[in-house]
Design an enzyme around this catalytic site. Structure first.
Site, PDB file in Angstrom:
ATOM      1  N   ARG A 115       0.819  -1.205   0.000  1.00 35.45           N
ATOM      2  CA  ARG A 115       0.000   0.000   0.000  1.00 35.45           C
ATOM      3  C   ARG A 115       0.856   1.259   0.000  1.00 35.45           C
ATOM      4  O   ARG A 115       0.316   2.353  -0.150  1.00 35.45           O
ATOM      5  CB  ARG A 115      -0.856   0.029   1.262  1.00 35.45           C
ATOM      6  CG  ARG A 115      -2.332  -0.342   1.040  1.00 35.45           C
ATOM      7  CD  ARG A 115      -2.966  -0.394   2.411  1.00 35.45           C
ATOM      8  NE  ARG A 115      -4.368  -0.208   2.466  1.00 35.45           N
ATOM      9  CZ  ARG A 115      -5.249  -1.172   2.708  1.00 35.45           C
ATOM     10  NH1 ARG A 115      -4.875  -2.412   2.766  1.00 35.45           N
ATOM     11  NH2 ARG A 115      -6.527  -0.884   2.869  1.00 35.45           N
ATOM     12  N   ARG A 154     -21.809  -3.375   3.772  1.00 37.68           N
ATOM     13  CA  ARG A 154     -21.017  -4.608   3.869  1.00 37.68           C
ATOM     14  C   ARG A 154     -21.246  -5.341   5.190  1.00 37.68           C
ATOM     15  O   ARG A 154     -21.257  -4.745   6.261  1.00 37.68           O
ATOM     16  CB  ARG A 154     -19.538  -4.266   3.734  1.00 37.68           C
ATOM     17  CG  ARG A 154     -18.630  -5.473   3.898  1.00 37.68           C
ATOM     18  CD  ARG A 154     -17.286  -5.290   3.284  1.00 37.68           C
ATOM     19  NE  ARG A 154     -16.578  -4.104   3.726  1.00 37.68           N
ATOM     20  CZ  ARG A 154     -15.434  -3.706   3.180  1.00 37.68           C
ATOM     21  NH1 ARG A 154     -14.912  -4.365   2.185  1.00 37.68           N
ATOM     22  NH2 ARG A 154     -14.831  -2.626   3.627  1.00 37.68           N
ATOM     23  N   ARG A 187     -17.992  -4.439   9.825  1.00 42.29           N
ATOM     24  CA  ARG A 187     -16.637  -4.087  10.262  1.00 42.29           C
ATOM     25  C   ARG A 187     -16.646  -2.762  11.006  1.00 42.29           C
ATOM     26  O   ARG A 187     -17.280  -1.812  10.556  1.00 42.29           O
ATOM     27  CB  ARG A 187     -15.726  -3.955   9.029  1.00 42.29           C
ATOM     28  CG  ARG A 187     -15.046  -5.232   8.665  1.00 42.29           C
ATOM     29  CD  ARG A 187     -14.313  -5.139   7.366  1.00 42.29           C
ATOM     30  NE  ARG A 187     -13.419  -3.991   7.254  1.00 42.29           N
ATOM     31  CZ  ARG A 187     -12.542  -3.829   6.272  1.00 42.29           C
ATOM     32  NH1 ARG A 187     -12.458  -4.748   5.324  1.00 42.29           N
ATOM     33  NH2 ARG A 187     -11.776  -2.778   6.213  1.00 42.29           N
TER      34      ARG A 187
HETATM   35  P1  AMP Z   1      -8.576  -3.434   4.488  1.00 37.99           P
HETATM   36  O1  AMP Z   1      -9.286  -4.619   5.053  1.00 37.99           O
HETATM   37  O2  AMP Z   1      -7.586  -3.795   3.410  1.00 37.99           O
HETATM   38  O3  AMP Z   1      -9.528  -2.334   4.076  1.00 37.99           O
HETATM   39  O4  AMP Z   1      -7.690  -2.837   5.685  1.00 37.99           O
HETATM   40  C1  AMP Z   1      -8.295  -2.358   6.877  1.00 37.99           C
HETATM   41  C2  AMP Z   1      -7.293  -1.514   7.646  1.00 37.99           C
HETATM   42  O5  AMP Z   1      -6.152  -2.310   8.010  1.00 37.99           O
HETATM   43  C3  AMP Z   1      -6.713  -0.335   6.888  1.00 37.99           C
HETATM   44  O6  AMP Z   1      -7.570   0.805   6.940  1.00 37.99           O
HETATM   45  C4  AMP Z   1      -5.402  -0.112   7.640  1.00 37.99           C
HETATM   46  O7  AMP Z   1      -5.624   0.511   8.888  1.00 37.99           O
HETATM   47  C5  AMP Z   1      -4.949  -1.539   7.937  1.00 37.99           C
HETATM   48  N1  AMP Z   1      -4.119  -2.103   6.836  1.00 37.99           N
HETATM   49  C6  AMP Z   1      -4.450  -3.125   6.001  1.00 37.99           C
HETATM   50  N2  AMP Z   1      -3.457  -3.380   5.141  1.00 37.99           N
HETATM   51  C7  AMP Z   1      -2.469  -2.499   5.425  1.00 37.99           C
HETATM   52  C8  AMP Z   1      -1.174  -2.248   4.864  1.00 37.99           C
HETATM   53  N3  AMP Z   1      -0.720  -2.954   3.826  1.00 37.99           N
HETATM   54  N4  AMP Z   1      -0.447  -1.244   5.404  1.00 37.99           N
HETATM   55  C9  AMP Z   1      -0.885  -0.543   6.450  1.00 37.99           C
HETATM   56  N5  AMP Z   1      -2.092  -0.710   7.016  1.00 37.99           N
HETATM   57  C10 AMP Z   1      -2.890  -1.696   6.514  1.00 37.99           C
END
Ligand code: AMP
Length: 251
Positions: A115, A154, A187
């Site tokens: 990311r 969701r 979530r």
């Molecule tokens: P997601 O399920 O991919 O939307 O991720 C949910 C949350 O997890 C994000 O808003 C971040 O706070 C954290 N997160 C997930 N992947 C990453 C990553 N690669 N780098 C940093 N934070 C992450």
């Protein structure tokens, strides 16, 4: 060039194509990019089932750590609730270990990583020692209004992780998973306040990530405004095209 010979066979299965790497000489590392709510996770799960490769979701890893109350979980909880990113050194440490595991030997599907530019470097370092791994990066684009509906609607099964949407793909029985009867939950970071922050964090960092992969000619745009099957078809079609290009480059 024989060692680079890629033998891939495809077969139609409903709306899907199944990809098999017959002589195991090419190993796919598929990266799914997109704003929160773009359907990255849904597509990653579909690809994982079709290609038989592990799906690695950083969001899921962090949510599990939160549930278990580990040190990582405590840090992740604060960051996630605020819609901030978890620091790069933490994420790179987790992912370097995860993708070095045995089940990733034939390739893997990344959902939520890399990311940031630092995370891109971490994946690049890993791939430098794996010349047979081929990266394909899919950027899933979705209109803003639809993103918000997807995020607010969701619901996720706590038992199997199946994803529903109360507006767009409701379960047969409210609050209950069709597959295993598990409870459906929302979530905690799927709310309008956190969402704005998550979007911003995503937009700020994803541009450089995309530029990196675009400069390597492995970035593919996907129209994510359609239902999941249609979005998957675009991804499979792109993978088919890449395969043909690889084959003709070797002829
Ligand atoms: P997601 O399920 O991919 O939307 O991720 C949910 C949350 O997890 C994000 O808003 C971040 O706070 C954290 N997160 C997930 N992947 C990453 C990553 N690669 N780098 C940093 N934070 C992450």
């Amino acid at each position: 060039m024989n060692t680079l010979r890629v033998l891939l066979s495809w077969s139609m299965r409903g709306d899907q194509l199944s990809l098999m790497d017959e002589n195991m000489e090419i190993k796919w590392v598929l990266v799914l990019l997109g704003a929160p709510g773009s359907g990255k996770e849904t597509q990653a799960r579909r690809l994982s089932r079709t290609l038989g490769l592990p799906q690695i979701s950083t969001g899921d890893i962090l949510r599990r750590a939160v549930e278990m109350g580990t040190e990582l979980g405590k840090l992740a909880k604060r960051k996630m609730q605020a819609g901030d990113l978890v620091p790069d050194d933490v994420m790179c440490g987790i992912m370097s270990q995860r993708i070095a595991m045995e089940d990733c030997r034939r390739g893997f599907i990344l959902d939520g990583f890399p990311r940031t530019p630092e995370q891109v470097k971490c994946l690049d370092v890993f791939l430098q020692s794996k010349p047979q791994m081929k990266v394909g990066v899919f950027n899933i684009r979705v209109n803003k209004d639809l993103l918000i509906r997807r995020m607010l609607g969701r619901r996720i099964c706590i038992a199997c992780g199946e994803i529903y949407n109360i507006y767009l793909k409701p379960p047969k029985k409210e609050g209950v998973c069709n597959k295993d009867g598990g409870k459906l939950i929302c979530r905690p970071d799927d709310n309008e306040v956190t969402y704005g922050h998550r979007q911003l964090a995503c937009a700020q960092t994803s541009r450089t990530v995309m530029e990196h992969y675009s400069s390597r000619d492995v970035l593919y745009e996907v129209d994510g405004n359609w239902e999941p099957g249609v979005v998957s078809t675009q991804i499979y079609a792109t993978l088919g095209k890449v395969r043909q290009e690889l084959e003709s480059a070797l002829d």
